[in-house]
Structures are given as C-alpha cells and as structure tokens.
Enzyme design. Sequence first.
Site, PDB file in Angstrom:
ATOM      1  N   ASP A 161       0.858  -1.180   0.000  1.00 34.64           N
ATOM      2  CA  ASP A 161       0.000   0.000   0.000  1.00 34.64           C
ATOM      3  C   ASP A 161       0.894   1.229   0.000  1.00 34.64           C
ATOM      4  OD1 ASP A 161      -2.207  -1.635   0.155  1.00 34.64           O
ATOM      5  OD2 ASP A 161      -2.538  -1.324   2.303  1.00 34.64           O
ATOM      6  N   ASP A 213     -13.840  -3.771  -2.747  1.00 36.86           N
ATOM      7  CA  ASP A 213     -13.717  -3.553  -1.308  1.00 36.86           C
ATOM      8  C   ASP A 213     -15.114  -3.716  -0.717  1.00 36.86           C
ATOM      9  OD1 ASP A 213     -11.063  -2.975  -1.709  1.00 36.86           O
ATOM     10  OD2 ASP A 213     -11.333  -0.800  -1.678  1.00 36.86           O
TER      11      ASP A 213
END
Length: 260
Positions: free
Chosen positions: A15, A134
Amino acid sequence: MSTPQPTCRIIPCLDLADGRVVKGVNFVDLNDAGDPIEVAARYADAGADEIVLLNITGDSQNNAVIHRILAQLSHQTDVPIIVGGGMRTLEDLQAMITAGASKVSINSAAVDHPALIEQAAAQIGSERLIIAIDAKLKTQTPTDEPHWEVCTRGGKHRTGLDAIEWAQRAETLGAGELLLTSMDRDGTQSGFDLTLTRAISDAVSIPVIASGGVGTLEHLADGVLKGGAQGVLAASIFHYGTYTIQAAKAFLNAQGIHTK
C-alpha cells in the site's frame, strides 16, 4: 476420479501513500512499512508469484513512485506486477501497462463508469484487467443471510451495490480476475472473511484473489481450501517479518495446495 489439487499464488501487497509503503487497520491508522522500491525488490527476490502496488491515496506522486518501481524491477526480475489505485481512465490503464505493469486493478473508476471495464478489456485484454472489490458487511440480525456492500474511494464511500451482484456484472463486462478485500478484516490479522470469499468465488468463473485479514499461514490455506480463492494477498505478515514467502509456500504445499 481424483480431485484436482488446488493451486494458489502468493501475492504480497504494498500500500503506497506519500511515496512510502504503509499498513493500517480497516483502511485507517497507517504506519510506515518501508521504501517501496526496496520492499518490492525484496519480495521479488523472495519468490513472490505476483506483487501488488496499490496507490491508496490516488494521487499522482504515488503513480510516479510506481513508475520508478516498475522501471527498476524490470531490470531485476520477471515477477508480474499488479498496479491498482489512482487510475481513472483508459489512458491511465494503458500508461501503466506501457510502464511495465503486468495487470491493472480498478475499483472506484469501474463502479463510476462500468463501461470502462468493457473498454479496458477490449484494449488491454481481460487477462490484464482486475476489478478490485472492497466489501463491507451490512448490518444484519442473526437470522439474516449475510450481504456485503461495495465501497469505493479507499473504502470511504458506500455505494449501495451488492458485492456478489457486482462481481458477476464485472465478469460479464470483461474482468479477467477479481481482487476481493474484506474491509471488516483488513489489517486485523484475524483471517479472511471466508463466507464472503466463498460466496464470491462460487458466483463467478474467473479467479478470485482473497485479501484482508491474514495473520497466520493457516489463514492463507483457509482462503484457498475454504474460500475458493486462487490467489492470497497479504501485507503485514510479510512486511514485519512474521513469515517469509518461502515459509508460506512450504506450508501451503504441505496442506495439499500447489504453489510455484
């Protein structure tokens, strides 16, 4: 007739925020986890099957960092790189492929403009196009069947879309793979949401990468054997040295799961 041995890819995820690798819990409370070029090169040398570079803020600085990582890794390894985040147009996707990404992953842009999935599949090929989902569990009573909602904008925006229905639509539009993250489990190290993973895996015929919640090697195996995933993504257990990629592969092989 014997049951085919399940196969699995081990995929560390980086990330990226402010040009650094970060890791948080439930998409917030981010902590620094290192220089992205050094971390990516380390995972490539360690035997990762693929590496995900995820621009979690969507800003251009992180895309510039990703371009530098791709340029450097192209001289060091042939490990496929998946790039996600910060891409909103067909031109953005093509530019990342041209820079060296093996696959590109989109979430918010695909939800906002589903036709982009069709266009991208036609231009760069379904095999290079991943739709990231997500998903967050909706509030339910003990007697309700579980339902998950698709979230975008780094998990900040609830779309109202049912995750299973969206997964099926994404496949119909041309997605070649799904990257499924449980927002409820992300960073908790409590294991994948196996009910969610299995529901999505059963609803589509394209490969599913499970993400969100890995804390042990058993969790990786569960994602395949119980969740039906064909790839397992993890960050914290690799970033902080809890387990190595080789240890993960050895464990999965011992569970009857084939890895490279």
